[in-house]
Every structure is written in C-alpha cells, then in structure tokens.
Design a protein around this motif. Structure first.
Motif, PDB file in Angstrom:
ATOM      1  N   ARG A 295      49.530  43.329 -27.728  1.00  0.00           N
ATOM      2  CA  ARG A 295      50.399  44.508 -27.684  1.00  0.00           C
ATOM      3  C   ARG A 295      51.802  44.166 -28.172  1.00  0.00           C
ATOM      4  NH1 ARG A 295      48.796  48.179 -22.601  1.00  0.00           N
ATOM      5  NH2 ARG A 295      46.624  47.600 -22.383  1.00  0.00           N
ATOM      6  N   LEU A 296      52.268  42.978 -27.754  1.00  0.00           N
ATOM      7  CA  LEU A 296      53.599  42.541 -28.168  1.00  0.00           C
ATOM      8  C   LEU A 296      53.673  42.355 -29.677  1.00  0.00           C
ATOM      9  CD1 LEU A 296      56.432  41.656 -27.280  1.00  0.00           C
ATOM     10  CD2 LEU A 296      55.534  39.344 -26.974  1.00  0.00           C
ATOM     11  N   ASP A 297      52.601  41.879 -30.294  1.00  0.00           N
ATOM     12  CA  ASP A 297      52.557  41.717 -31.751  1.00  0.00           C
ATOM     13  C   ASP A 297      52.766  43.062 -32.455  1.00  0.00           C
ATOM     14  OD1 ASP A 297      52.115  39.034 -31.491  1.00  0.00           O
ATOM     15  OD2 ASP A 297      49.939  39.161 -31.709  1.00  0.00           O
ATOM     16  N   THR A 298      52.122  44.103 -31.920  1.00  0.00           N
ATOM     17  CA  THR A 298      52.267  45.447 -32.505  1.00  0.00           C
ATOM     18  C   THR A 298      53.701  45.934 -32.377  1.00  0.00           C
ATOM     19  OG1 THR A 298      49.982  45.982 -31.914  1.00  0.00           O
ATOM     20  CG2 THR A 298      51.427  47.830 -32.421  1.00  0.00           C
ATOM     21  N   SER A 299      54.291  45.766 -31.185  1.00  0.00           N
ATOM     22  CA  SER A 299      55.669  46.208 -30.953  1.00  0.00           C
ATOM     23  C   SER A 299      56.650  45.398 -31.803  1.00  0.00           C
ATOM     24  CB  SER A 299      56.024  46.079 -29.471  1.00  0.00           C
ATOM     25  OG  SER A 299      55.190  46.903 -28.696  1.00  0.00           O
ATOM     26  N   SER A 300      56.373  44.109 -31.972  1.00  0.00           N
ATOM     27  CA  SER A 300      57.238  43.262 -32.798  1.00  0.00           C
ATOM     28  C   SER A 300      57.249  43.750 -34.245  1.00  0.00           C
ATOM     29  CB  SER A 300      56.771  41.807 -32.742  1.00  0.00           C
ATOM     30  OG  SER A 300      56.834  41.304 -31.435  1.00  0.00           O
ATOM     31  N   SER A 324      50.340  53.914 -32.100  1.00  0.00           N
ATOM     32  CA  SER A 324      49.529  52.711 -31.910  1.00  0.00           C
ATOM     33  C   SER A 324      48.372  53.053 -30.981  1.00  0.00           C
ATOM     34  CB  SER A 324      50.378  51.586 -31.305  1.00  0.00           C
ATOM     35  OG  SER A 324      49.570  50.493 -30.933  1.00  0.00           O
ATOM     36  N   ASP A 325      47.267  52.326 -31.139  1.00  0.00           N
ATOM     37  CA  ASP A 325      46.114  52.574 -30.272  1.00  0.00           C
ATOM     38  C   ASP A 325      46.228  51.815 -28.955  1.00  0.00           C
ATOM     39  OD1 ASP A 325      45.863  50.054 -31.257  1.00  0.00           O
ATOM     40  OD2 ASP A 325      43.748  50.218 -31.835  1.00  0.00           O
ATOM     41  N   ARG A 326      47.343  51.126 -28.748  1.00  0.00           N
ATOM     42  CA  ARG A 326      47.570  50.406 -27.499  1.00  0.00           C
ATOM     43  C   ARG A 326      49.031  50.561 -27.093  1.00  0.00           C
ATOM     44  NH1 ARG A 326      45.929  44.507 -28.843  1.00  0.00           N
ATOM     45  NH2 ARG A 326      44.436  45.521 -30.202  1.00  0.00           N
ATOM     46  N   GLY A 327      49.283  50.619 -25.807  1.00  0.00           N
ATOM     47  CA  GLY A 327      50.654  50.748 -25.324  1.00  0.00           C
ATOM     48  C   GLY A 327      51.350  49.397 -25.319  1.00  0.00           C
ATOM     49  N   GLU A 328      52.564  49.380 -24.788  1.00  0.00           N
ATOM     50  CA  GLU A 328      53.320  48.132 -24.662  1.00  0.00           C
ATOM     51  C   GLU A 328      53.512  47.829 -23.186  1.00  0.00           C
ATOM     52  OE1 GLU A 328      54.758  44.906 -24.618  1.00  0.00           O
ATOM     53  OE2 GLU A 328      54.521  45.570 -26.691  1.00  0.00           O
ATOM     54  N   VAL A 333      60.747  45.352 -24.205  1.00  0.00           N
ATOM     55  CA  VAL A 333      60.364  45.503 -25.620  1.00  0.00           C
ATOM     56  C   VAL A 333      60.098  46.970 -25.934  1.00  0.00           C
ATOM     57  CG1 VAL A 333      58.643  44.918 -27.367  1.00  0.00           C
ATOM     58  CG2 VAL A 333      59.446  43.159 -25.779  1.00  0.00           C
ATOM     59  N   LYS A 334      59.418  47.651 -25.033  1.00  0.00           N
ATOM     60  CA  LYS A 334      59.135  49.086 -25.200  1.00  0.00           C
ATOM     61  C   LYS A 334      60.432  49.874 -25.340  1.00  0.00           C
ATOM     62  CE  LYS A 334      57.051  52.963 -22.634  1.00  0.00           C
ATOM     63  NZ  LYS A 334      56.311  53.602 -23.727  1.00  0.00           N
ATOM     64  N   SER A 335      61.404  49.543 -24.502  1.00  0.00           N
ATOM     65  CA  SER A 335      62.701  50.230 -24.569  1.00  0.00           C
ATOM     66  C   SER A 335      63.433  49.912 -25.869  1.00  0.00           C
ATOM     67  CB  SER A 335      63.562  49.824 -23.366  1.00  0.00           C
ATOM     68  OG  SER A 335      64.804  50.497 -23.391  1.00  0.00           O
ATOM     69  N   LEU A 336      63.342  48.672 -26.327  1.00  0.00           N
ATOM     70  CA  LEU A 336      63.986  48.295 -27.591  1.00  0.00           C
ATOM     71  C   LEU A 336      63.407  49.095 -28.759  1.00  0.00           C
ATOM     72  CD1 LEU A 336      64.262  44.402 -27.284  1.00  0.00           C
ATOM     73  CD2 LEU A 336      66.172  45.998 -27.554  1.00  0.00           C
TER      74      LEU A 336
END
Length: 396
Positions: A295-300, A324-328, A333-336
C-alpha cells in the motif's frame, strides 16, 4: 442554581459526545447508525461548542486564521474534483478538535466527565479483551462466524454479543483468535489500549490500584495479538529505560529529548534502509506488514508524481481510495497524499501540542501512526485532548 444548570448541560453534552464517539469508526456500531444521524449529531456538537467560543478574543486571534486556511484548502480540493463528503468530514474533524480544545475552558465539568468516560472505556475494553481472548482460544465461550463491514471492506469474524469480534489468525503452530472487541480490526484495539496504558498513571494515584490497572490494560492490549502492539510496547519500554539511564547520568531533559529523537530517527532509518524487509517480516511472523508495504508503494507513487501544489495542498480527501484498489494504512502518508504537507504538519503539531506532557503516550501514538488509520476519527481526536486535559488538571 446556576451551577446545577451548568452541570446538567455538561451531562447532556458528555452523553452526546460518548454516543458520537461510539457510533463512528473504528467502532463496528458505525455500520448500523444511519449517516444522517451521525452527521446531525456531529454538526450539533461542533456548532454548539463553536457558539460558546466564537466571540472570544483568543479564538478570533488564534483559531479563526487556521479555520480560514482549511476553508481555502476545501475550495481547492473541490476545484480539483475531490470527494465532497470527504471534504466536509475533514473540515468537521478540524472544527471538532479546535472547538472541544477551546470550549472546555468555560466548561470544566465537561472536561472531567469526558476523562472519566475514557478511563472507564479503557478498563472495560481491556477486561472484555482478556475474557474474549481466553474464551475463544480455550473454547470456553461460543462464537458465531459473521461478516463485518461494508462495501469492499468486509471481514469474516467470529462474533459474540457480549464480547465482540475475534479475528482468527493462522500461525505455523495453529490458529490464534485475535481480539477486535467492538472495533473493526485487532490493530484498532491494540492501538487504543496500548497507548492509553501510558496514561494510567495520570488517572490513578494509588500505587496498588495503578499496578492492577496496568496489568489489566497491558494484557488487554496484547490480547489483540496485533504485531504493532508488541512492537510499540517494546520500543516505549526501551525508551523509558533510556530516559532513566540519561537521568542517572544527569543529562538535562531537553538534551535527553534531542538525543532520544535522533536515536529513534536513525534507528527507524536503519530499519528501512539497511535491514532486509523480507527477513524482518519473517521474524515478525504472520502479519499484515507485507500488505502495508505494498500500500505504501502505491501512495509513494502518488507523492513522487505530484506537482509542487499537490505536494503542499494535497490531491484531496478520499483520493487514494478513489484512484487505487487498496487504501493506505499509514495515516501520515495518507494525509500527505490527500491533504498535503501543510495540513499534515498542522495535524502533527496538534498531536504533539496535546500530548508532549505525557511523553510515552505521545511516543506510542506517533509509532502507531505508521500503521493504523485513526487520525480523523472522534476516538483519536478526543483521546489526545484527554491527554492534554489530564496534564492541565495535574498542574492545578
């Protein structure tokens, strides 16, 4: 006569606030309460509290500029097509944090009642967590398999009406029932109980009662069998020893805080850059760590491809879930990604401002903010305010 009326208002308000907290995530009850009831109560609490402080000079000087900034952010998020409902809730949570923090200056009874509610909630959830863990894993209590959640997030948990939910986890040695209680996931249960463990000494002054309560809450937190609970307790207990060692060496408190912050930063940096992540996951045993990393990879990716404006002001609340098909699972990171750097800094300042007087509670919360999405929830917001109010009471 005036004092009686004042107390009645506090009692009514605390009842509404308690119901408001319990019918929002991460509590399972939130599924069964219609949105219009939740939103109506949200608006009532915020607007009523706002009415008591809106004309105060300190509110106008300090907090009105903050609210104006968030209003500008909301208009920006609307322009870029963010989810309207998510924007409204973000603004309401900001308002909730501010008005509750400021309004208790005029309503000390409300502050005391909310603190008592949190203390009782922590103890009740801890006791139920221990009973539930033993009851399920020793086959002493009957549970029924039941789906929990809605939409794309539906879990198959074991359920008991009095003890809540159990999330079964398969280990090499067998199956362990991890306690969710009345919250959505074991991680939420672990977060709430493990962080408040470090506030017990503020609530209880009798040494033997304190030790008993600490044992109950500690075992309650570990009954969630959330990997992060074990990690947080280990890090914070080592931190306590580190601060005591520096105290013996007569290191000044400010210097000790700087040394500790640098050590923790270097340790976390080493963990993610030097230590093999595969070996780390293997050492931790079965957990959601690998999924959280994905998930972090997607957010990054969203962060690395963001424009300067998007980095500062975000892509809008709800962006990750929409694109995205997955949340964070990392709320910072989500807030960023969604709210931007400026809002995220505001949020972290608020947390540290409310909790720095209870150092180990603050450390535990900051650690948990790497793995469980609880930032914009009433349970978290009021909890950090409870920490602040306990410090204020201790000063008086």
């Amino acid at each position: 006569m005036e004092e009686v009326r004042y107390n009645k208002i506090a009692l009514i308000l605390v009842f509404l606030i308690v119901f408001f907290i319990l019918m929002h995530p991460p509590f399972v009850l939130s599924i069964y309460v219609p949105t219009y009831i939740r939103l109506s109560l949200f608006l009532f609490i915020v607007l009523f509290s706002l009415f008591t402080i809106v004309f105060r000079r300190y509110f106008i000087k300090i907090y009105i500029p903050i609210l104006l900034f968030f209003t500008v952010c909301a208009f920006y998020w609307l322009l870029i097509g963010a989810i309207f409902e998510e924007i409204v809730y973000t603004l309401l949570y900001v308002l909730l944090a501010i008005v509750l923090m400021v309004s208790v200056r005029r309503n000390k009874s409300l502050r005391g009642l909310v603190i008592k509610f949190y203390f009782i909630l922590v103890l009740i959830l801890s006791i139920l967590s221990i009973i539930s863990f033993l009851g399920f894993n020793l086959d002493l209590v009957s549970y029924t398999l039941k789906p929990v959640g809605e939409g794309d997030y539906v879990y198959q948990y074991f359920h008991n009406y009095f003890l809540g939910y159990i999330n079964p986890k398969v280990f090499e040695s067998g199956v362990i029932g991890r306690v969710c209680g009345f919250l959505f996931e074991p991680s939420y249960q672990g977060w709430f109980l493990s962080t408040n463990f470090f506030l017990l000494s503020k609530w209880i002054k009798n040494r033997w009662y304190l030790i008993l309560a600490q044992i109950i809450v500690f075992l309650g937190a570990l009954s969630s069998f959330s990997t992060m609970s074990w990690v947080v307790f280990a890090i914070v207990f080592v931190s306590i020893l580190g601060f005591k060692f520096m105290s013996i060496l007569t290191v000044r408190e400010k210097t000790a805080n700087i040394i500790y912050s640098l050590t923790l930063f270097v340790g976390i940096l080493t963990l993610f850059t030097v230590v093999s992540q595969d070996k780390l996951f293997e050492a931790l045993g079965p957990s959601s760590s690998e999924d959280r990393t994905n998930r972090l990879d997607t957010s990054s990716f969203f962060l690395f491809t963001a424009s300067p404006v998007q980095l500062m002001l975000g892509r809008g609340p709800g962006f990750i879930g929409k694109n995205s098909d997955r949340g964070e699972s990392n709320p910072i990171v989500k807030s960023l990604v969604e709210n931007g750097l400026i809002v995220t800094v505001f949020v972290l300042i608020f947390i540290i401002y409310c909790t720095y007087r209870s150092k180990y509670y603050m450390i535990a919360n900051l650690l948990w903010l790497n793995s469980v999405v609880i930032l914009f929830t009433p349970l978290f917001i009021v909890n950090v305010l409870v920490c602040k109010w306990l410090a204020e009471i201790e000063d008086n």
